[in-house]
Scaffold this active site. Structure first.
Site, PDB file in Angstrom:
ATOM      1  N   LYS A 116      -8.124  -7.953  -5.922  1.00 47.35           N
ATOM      2  CA  LYS A 116      -7.585  -9.304  -5.809  1.00 47.35           C
ATOM      3  C   LYS A 116      -8.314 -10.250  -6.761  1.00 47.35           C
ATOM      4  O   LYS A 116      -7.678 -11.015  -7.505  1.00 47.35           O
ATOM      5  CB  LYS A 116      -7.729  -9.787  -4.359  1.00 47.35           C
ATOM      6  N   TYR A 125      -2.380  30.490 -14.269  1.00 47.35           N
ATOM      7  CA  TYR A 125      -1.290  29.940 -13.460  1.00 47.35           C
ATOM      8  C   TYR A 125      -1.745  29.780 -12.015  1.00 47.35           C
ATOM      9  O   TYR A 125      -2.764  30.343 -11.600  1.00 47.35           O
ATOM     10  CB  TYR A 125      -0.048  30.854 -13.534  1.00 47.35           C
ATOM     11  N   ARG A 150      -0.891  -7.628  -7.471  1.00 42.22           N
ATOM     12  CA  ARG A 150      -1.485  -6.287  -7.490  1.00 42.22           C
ATOM     13  C   ARG A 150      -0.374  -5.286  -7.767  1.00 42.22           C
ATOM     14  O   ARG A 150       0.815  -5.605  -7.606  1.00 42.22           O
ATOM     15  CB  ARG A 150      -2.178  -5.974  -6.166  1.00 42.22           C
ATOM     16  N   MET A 179      -9.150  -5.595   6.038  1.00 41.70           N
ATOM     17  CA  MET A 179     -10.340  -6.445   6.163  1.00 41.70           C
ATOM     18  C   MET A 179      -9.913  -7.887   6.401  1.00 41.70           C
ATOM     19  O   MET A 179      -8.729  -8.194   6.487  1.00 41.70           O
ATOM     20  CB  MET A 179     -11.203  -6.299   4.929  1.00 41.70           C
ATOM     21  N   SER A 184      -5.495  38.059  -9.402  1.00 39.98           N
ATOM     22  CA  SER A 184      -4.922  36.939  -8.668  1.00 39.98           C
ATOM     23  C   SER A 184      -5.882  36.594  -7.542  1.00 39.98           C
ATOM     24  O   SER A 184      -6.129  37.413  -6.657  1.00 39.98           O
ATOM     25  CB  SER A 184      -3.549  37.322  -8.115  1.00 39.98           C
ATOM     26  N   HIS A 223       3.613  -4.701   8.336  1.00 42.87           N
ATOM     27  CA  HIS A 223       2.549  -3.711   8.299  1.00 42.87           C
ATOM     28  C   HIS A 223       3.088  -2.287   8.406  1.00 42.87           C
ATOM     29  O   HIS A 223       2.771  -1.405   7.595  1.00 42.87           O
ATOM     30  CB  HIS A 223       1.552  -3.991   9.427  1.00 42.87           C
ATOM     31  N   ARG A 258     -11.305 -14.726   1.164  1.00 38.01           N
ATOM     32  CA  ARG A 258     -10.459 -13.540   1.268  1.00 38.01           C
ATOM     33  C   ARG A 258     -11.208 -12.297   0.787  1.00 38.01           C
ATOM     34  O   ARG A 258     -11.856 -12.331  -0.252  1.00 38.01           O
ATOM     35  CB  ARG A 258      -9.230 -13.710   0.362  1.00 38.01           C
ATOM     36  N   CYS A 314      -3.138  32.893  -5.771  1.00 35.93           N
ATOM     37  CA  CYS A 314      -1.962  32.941  -4.907  1.00 35.93           C
ATOM     38  C   CYS A 314      -2.295  32.563  -3.475  1.00 35.93           C
ATOM     39  O   CYS A 314      -1.496  32.764  -2.580  1.00 35.93           O
ATOM     40  CB  CYS A 314      -1.316  34.330  -4.949  1.00 35.93           C
ATOM     41  N   GLY A 349      -4.526  -5.356   4.699  1.00 29.51           N
ATOM     42  CA  GLY A 349      -4.645  -5.719   6.102  1.00 29.51           C
ATOM     43  C   GLY A 349      -5.863  -5.144   6.791  1.00 29.51           C
ATOM     44  O   GLY A 349      -6.056  -5.347   7.980  1.00 29.51           O
TER      45      GLY A 349
END
Lengths: 901, 901
Positions: free
Chosen positions: B22, B876, B346, B102, B788, B462, B91, B856, B100
């Site tokens: 902020k 992979y 923001r 803090m 693998s 909220h 703030r 895997c 919301g």
């Protein structure tokens, strides 16, 4: 071109790898001027090449022919000659001695023609034909693979027909007809005995090569850890004959007593006999001197008496050889018409007791250094010396007595068949193998048994030699025994012992007892103590013991342990008055109730520790906090289900309401227990809720244990004793586990010390038994002051083997199939588990200077593993009390072979 | 001295770490000339210092006072003045947005005296007293910790007394008496409202610092993986007022639609209100334009209509901010007497759908590069887009409709209490959390639920914001719902749904259904497909899928898998016609009988493979040979015991001999089965007789499987298709196991190819899932053509955790206690298990050039783990078909952040 053949006059006596042990010895002896018959050696390289190419390697045959020519020149005889034939023996000889495992052929060079020459040349027709029939027999068996029995049956038939007992009583004509019969046996198998001596020689060399890979040789190598890719050398030696009359003979002598180690020539010999007659144990040999006499030959004259000159010569040679090789020698000799020949010398096998005595004596005689003496004894021999002995206070009456061939006592079930012995021992049965006599084919059965008992054979018979090498108790030549194999029993002094019955043998006295006689473990003393003191001066590794009770700790101290590497506390909760309290703790529903139960256990733990600390005064003691899963302290689901079923039956039969109420209460109690047990049940308990995981979720358990340790230490310190407690946390996998516990438990310890008013120096450390702990040892060492590798669990997790299941399901097969070299639970797997030990040690020591690192798994008592721990830079190994002496020697040997610094 | 305070005119707008999100935004906006009220930021450093020292850090207060002085100069007002008072808001503002979580306090600077000044200055007595009572209320709650309800009850009492409904209808006198009442509430808690503005400021700063560590903030950080040691900045902003009459107002606007991503200003606002009124969701806000209208505010005029000038200005600012920040912005604004102020900007939170659309649009608009677009979407968002949807073919009638706040459908049990939701979800229950509205205190309950349904609140309430951020389906403002918490039910359209009942919510349409409506998994298309194609262009890791059936393979292909990384063959033995044959094989006593049974399975396996190969034409398919222990194919001991007991009962009741015989046969059959099952029983099956251990001891099993693979491949190749089979051996721990199997199986494969007359190129490789295999990967790579990593088992063994047991017994607790950062079965443990993956990959690739290495385990579909596999040099990852798109994005992001080359 590779040179494959070396004359005895040119071969390098130090190069056993190339020439084999026998060949190198013959070269060495020839070159230092001892009376060795002329001959030459074909190298082990030729043997391996033979297997590679599937036939005699190129050039070998030419070299052999050239060497034969030289032999003819040296002896003035001619191979295959009708007038003056040269005869040779063809003998196997591997770099590492494998007695009796491979093949030998004697009298090679005899043919239908040259046998006449030999008769003429020696003026002894009987001898010539006897030699020929022996050749036919050996060659037939070894080269052609014709069963022994085929030949023996023929000979027995002739002896029976003539009403004679001994071979020597056969007439020349008997021998001649035997030769004819033997040839007919060849014919039955569509073979023909080759009449060209070169052909005999060529086939014999091949046969000796092949014998490297016969079944019994392979088994022997597997048991003794000899690699398969070494091969055997072949020795071609011009024959000398111990069977040329009463001025001839053959024998075996040890330069010191192989049973006890006393410095005295010791051996046996036979008059008018060839070498194999002694080893085979068929005729009873004479002692070579008074010292060597046994019950079986006490009445026979000694070689010293019969042939004093040759005996004196043998004594001189023995002394010379021992000095030359700086170790006790096992010498084969033959006397041909009064002339002594040395056919072989090698380092003599000996009992553990003898090994220790000879090593100590040789140091004191100035022959060898202490470090060399330490290398002369194997850890297995130390183990043997600590083998059980008959409890002298026990009552027992002997049912037989034989030769005390290999010391120590053993109890087991009588088994006559080696195969059966192997099968039963796999099932965990203890076996005493009972045989008329043993042959190399019985080797696996002997290995599978606790001890060996034979009716025939002398102190150098197969059974005696092999048992000593294996460190197993053995009684041989026990003539009282009447063995009835078909009916599966033996009888002696009026007692019948059936197959499967228990007997006890005492290889130290030669006595056999019916049933199981109590045995005791011996203590350290004498030469062994001396050599272990030298080991202590030498080794770099510390030796501690795993001990759960003060009694075990005491034993450990007596055997030379320098501390306790692992004291498991869970064993302290299993006592009959403690278990119910432990169960109460487990059943508790709240921390408060758990603490209540634990408070009752506290004074018991404290008193355990007090005794422990007193016993180990001056030495460190590592106490491991509770490790096993809680369900181990509770009855099993099966037990409880059964109990509940029984209670239900009782309920059904209850007569009064009151009675019913009592049973109902019991049922609901059991059901509550069953609920807890079911909740604690885990699919893989090994990887479950135990060790520090318990300690973190129920902190009150470790709290109590730490309180008990500190209170006990305080009590002992107040008595003015020095103690060094080390608190060890099991099953750490992540540094945060240890950090959480350390923070909490050092606080508890601090408060306890304050209460006690004593300041106690203690260490806080951890087991490293989870792969992740080893991998992140740098992190963990920031919190731990010491590491102790728990290689049992580490092996389980690194391999993914459940120790409880793997053995029967696949692990034994894996070792048989050579997928695994060795059982990784017995000897540490250096490549995998060992890699983690190395990583853990390096990372740990780097992260914390002075980090104490040890091992407390069962590998701590295994010599091969000890060498690895030495190489990996560990500070100590900890093993069971009875293995402490073994570990002391193994650690010293490791330092000698791989000095640290 | 560290500088702790930055004026908005001087702070570095890029330094969010220091100034918080902020604060940095306010600095940036001030400096690019947007209408931001003057103010300054106290750094996050000051906050952390505060916690370190337990009080305001040295020098901070002086800096704050100096900054306040500057504020007074800029605004021409004076803090605490009776004539022209400066009011400020305090703030919180952390570096990472925690909406919301803090605290914030408005109207700071009002006192009994300055309230009069404010009234005079603004000519609005009502406003001044309303502001004062708001300050008392917020300050009392945030700084003093007086419960909210205490204040609200007072206000409700006055409103009730006066018969009024809305706050705005209270009179000035009502407000004054409310202020008196509020002060009395302070008194009840022995507090006093400070009349010195500096005191107010000082306490407020402390309170905001403290709010960093309140419970809900800590939970939020834990859920979102935000570190605890960052701290919050504090912003002191001169107040502007949206509640100064009908020419004032306050609102929230997104520069693009956060639900769908459309390029359109989207937001809500309230006339004559302060900021918290919008967020709190108490009054129904107006849409800011026609586009933003919802069902709830369709009839209300829009901001565009009421304040066209200010709306135009807002549009201009929005465009500017989006261009400046190159991303969609979430803007808080206030209009004070017709003048627009921007209070915050923001990066706007958005639904997964919107995130993808905005990222793609911004690339096409030329705002950002493709690589940046790929970083704008989280793998979790891709997951959300693949969330289930209501099956359109299913019949269902809605019982309610609310705002479609977060898309996707969910089925679960109705739960009203967040605590209960957490507890039940731990037991594996699926929950829909139903609340009148949510507050930050409900965050853990929301996290534990499948979806959220609220009766009140708008699209920026909220519940809506948090659900979108969590990617959970949510319906908010569902006004039809009458929630009766006390009686545990809600009613709607005549239906009662009780707590525990199942409902289905569709967050895409806003509709609620009773019961469980069938859901379907979506397919890839549109923007998501586009962005995943970009991901494919970018990533270095290959993506394969784990699939056991041809159907799964087909899904995998549709989701973009480039092959099958793991086809488990055991699933092919569980079919109803196959299981009995499998059991026959297991019960067989000889190799011959086993082969007989296996021959029956062969054609079935072959036809499975044929279909598999056809589906995966042109792609590699790794087939893993049989892995699980044999007992998994047999009934359990418990089942069999029960069956035998039942048969015994039947025997008891049998009427004829014939009947008895039948039952007796059945019993002996079951008993035989029980014997086998008991023999197969293992204490730790995880570490037991399975995988290649089975394949080695019973070679005929793998023989049959390899035959089936080759025969199937031959059939498909004859059809002219390209296929790439890879044969994979499970559970290798030692290279000799693999060598033994490779030797045997390549022979079998060779013979089979010969029979088929087809030459098939296939690879032979192994799972690396045992720690020892990773440690000795150099040895193993000499035999294996591919690796693998099976990270599931590897995690079990490296940690020593049994996955089946650990979670409930201690693992969940470990994560709660932060002993472990994350569940290592969900996200790979980089330090421990990951170390083995690295060691294994490095050693393997070094020993064999071109070794193919993949993973895997389930970690193959976890973004954090994928990053690690990328870093470790794997070729992979293979994951479940539905996670393939996630893996594609995660792999691309890994490459962008850590380019390989």
């Amino acid at each position: 071109m590779t040179k494959y053949v070396y004359m005895f006059t040119e071969g390098d006596g130090k190069n056993k790898m190339l020439l084999g042990g026998k060949g190198a010895g013959l070269c060495e002896m020839t070159q230092i001027g001892l009376p060795v018959p002329p001959g030459f050696t074909i190298t082990t390289e030729a043997c391996m090449k033979y297997f590679e190419e599937g036939g005699l390697p190129e050039g070998l045959w030419n070299e052999v022919q050239a060497a034969m020519k030289k032999l003819e020149e040296e002896t003035g005889k001619k191979f295959g000659s009708e007038e003056n034939p040269l005869l040779v023996s063809v003998r196997s000889g591997a770099p590492v001695s494998m007695p009796g495992m491979m093949d030998t052929i004697l009298n090679l060079g005899l043919t239908d023609k040259s046998v006449l020459g030999l008769a003429q040349q020696t003026g002894n027709e009987w001898f010539a034909w006897d030699a020929y029939r022996r050749l036919l027999q050996m060659f037939g068996n070894v080269v052609m693979g014709i069963p022994h029995e085929d030949f023996e049956k023929r000979m027995d038939a002739i002896k029976r027909k003539k009403g004679i007992k001994l071979d020597v009583n056969m007439s020349v004509n008997d021998l001649k007809s035997l030769v004819r019969d033997y040839k007919r046996i060849y014919g039955r198998y569509s073979y023909e005995f080759p009449q060209r001596p070169e052909e005999q020689l060529r086939l014999s060399i091949r046969a000796v090569f092949e014998s490297w890979n016969n079944e019994r040789a392979k088994v022997y190598r597997q048991i003794n850890g000899i690699p398969d890719d070494v091969g055997t050398a072949v020795n071609i030696v011009s024959m000398v004959f111990g069977n040329m009359g009463d001025d001839s003979g053959t024998g075996v002598a040890f330069t010191r007593d192989p049973r006890l180690g006393d410095k005295h020539l010791y051996g046996e010999f036979l008059i008018n006999a060839q070498g194999e007659d002694v080893v085979a144990g068929i005729r009873t040999p004479h002692a070579i001197n008074e010292y060597s006499k046994q019950d079986t030959n006490r009445s026979l004259p000694t070689m010293e008496e019969i042939m004093p000159e040759q005996y004196a010569e043998l004594l001189r040679v023995a002394e010379l050889l021992e000095k030359h090789y700086r170790d006790m020698q096992d010498i084969e000799f033959t006397i041909e018409k009064g002339r002594l020949y040395i056919l072989q010398t090698r380092t003599g096998k000996r009992t553990a007791k003898a090994a220790v005595k000879i090593a100590v004596d040789m140091v004191e005689e100035g022959f060898i250094e202490k470090r060399e003496a330490l290398m002369r004894i194997t850890p297995d021999q130390v183990d043997t010396l600590l083998h059980p002995q008959i409890d002298p206070t026990a009552e027992h009456t002997a049912i037989a007595k034989g030769l005390a061939a290999s010391p120590g006592a053993a109890v087991g079930h009588v088994i006559f068949d080696p195969e059966k012995a192997v099968a039963l021992s796999k099932k965990g049965e203890k076996i005493i193998l009972v045989r008329p006599e043993t042959t190399p084919d019985d080797i696996h059965g002997m290995h599978a048994s606790e001890g060996i008992l034979t009716a025939r054979g002398g102190m150098t018979s197969h059974a005696a030699v092999v048992a000593r090498a294996m460190g197993k108790p053995a009684i041989v030549g026990c003539a009282e025994l009447e063995i009835h194999m078909e009916e599966s029993y033996f009888a002696s002094r009026g007692t019948r012992i059936y197959e499967g019955d228990l007997i006890t043998i005492d290889g130290t006295t030669g006595e056999v007892y019916a049933g199981s006689v109590p045995l005791i473990k011996p203590t350290l003393s004498g030469d062994l103590e001396k050599i272990l003191t030298w080991a202590d001066e030498t080794r770099a590794l510390g030796i501690r013991a795993n001990a759960d009770t003060p009694e075990q700790a005491k034993t450990a101290r007596e055997f030379g342990a320098e501390g306790i590497g692992l004291a498991r506390t869970e064993h302290m909760f299993f006592g009959s008055e403690r278990l119910p309290i432990m169960q109460e703790m487990i059943m508790a529903q709240s921390r408060k109730d758990r603490i209540k139960a634990l408070r009752k256990l506290l004074p018991m733990q404290r008193s355990d520790f007090v005794e422990f600390f007193r016993t180990m005064e001056g030495y460190p003691v590592i106490i491991r906090l509770l490790d096993p899963p809680l369900h181990e302290f509770l009855p099993s689901i099966e037990e409880l289900t059964l109990e509940i079923t029984e209670l239900k039956m009782k309920l059904k039969n209850a007569k009064t309401m009151g009675e019913m109420d009592v049973v109902l209460n019991e049922i609901s109690e059991k059901k509550r227990l069953l609920d807890v047990v079911s909740e604690l049940h885990e699919i893989n308990p090994m990887l479950g809720f135990r060790g520090c995981r318990l300690g973190i979720i129920y902190p009150e358990i470790y709290e109590m244990q730490v309180m008990a340790i500190i209170q006990a230490a305080a009590e002992v310190i107040r008595d003015g004793k020095n103690i060094y407690p080390e608190i060890m946390i099991p099953l750490i996998g992540h540094v945060n586990e240890l950090e959480t516990l350390k923070e909490h438990l050092t606080k508890v310890a601090g408060e306890e010390m304050k209460k006690e008013g004593v300041d106690i120096e203690y260490m806080f450390g951890t087991m490293i038994e989870i792969p992740r702990a080893a991998l992140t040892a740098d992190e963990i060492a920031k919190v731990a002051e010491f590491f102790s590798f728990g290689t049992n669990d580490l092996t389980q997790m690194t391999f993914g083997y459940s120790r409880d299941d793997a053995q029967a399901k696949f692990l034994r097969k894996y070792v048989e199939m050579k997928i695994l070299d060795k059982d990784p639970f017995a000897t540490i797997d250096r490549d995998g588990v060992g890699q983690l030990v190395k990583i853990g040690t390096e990372k740990g020591k780097k992260a914390r200077t002075g980090l104490e690192v040890g091992v407390c798994g069962e590998h701590g008592g295994d010599p091969d593993s000890i060498e690895f721990f030495h190489l990996s830079g560990l500070d100590y190994v900890s093993c069971s009390p009875y293995r402490v002496p073994i570990a002391r020697l193994a650690a010293a040997q490791s330092e000698i072979q791989h000095p640290r610094n």
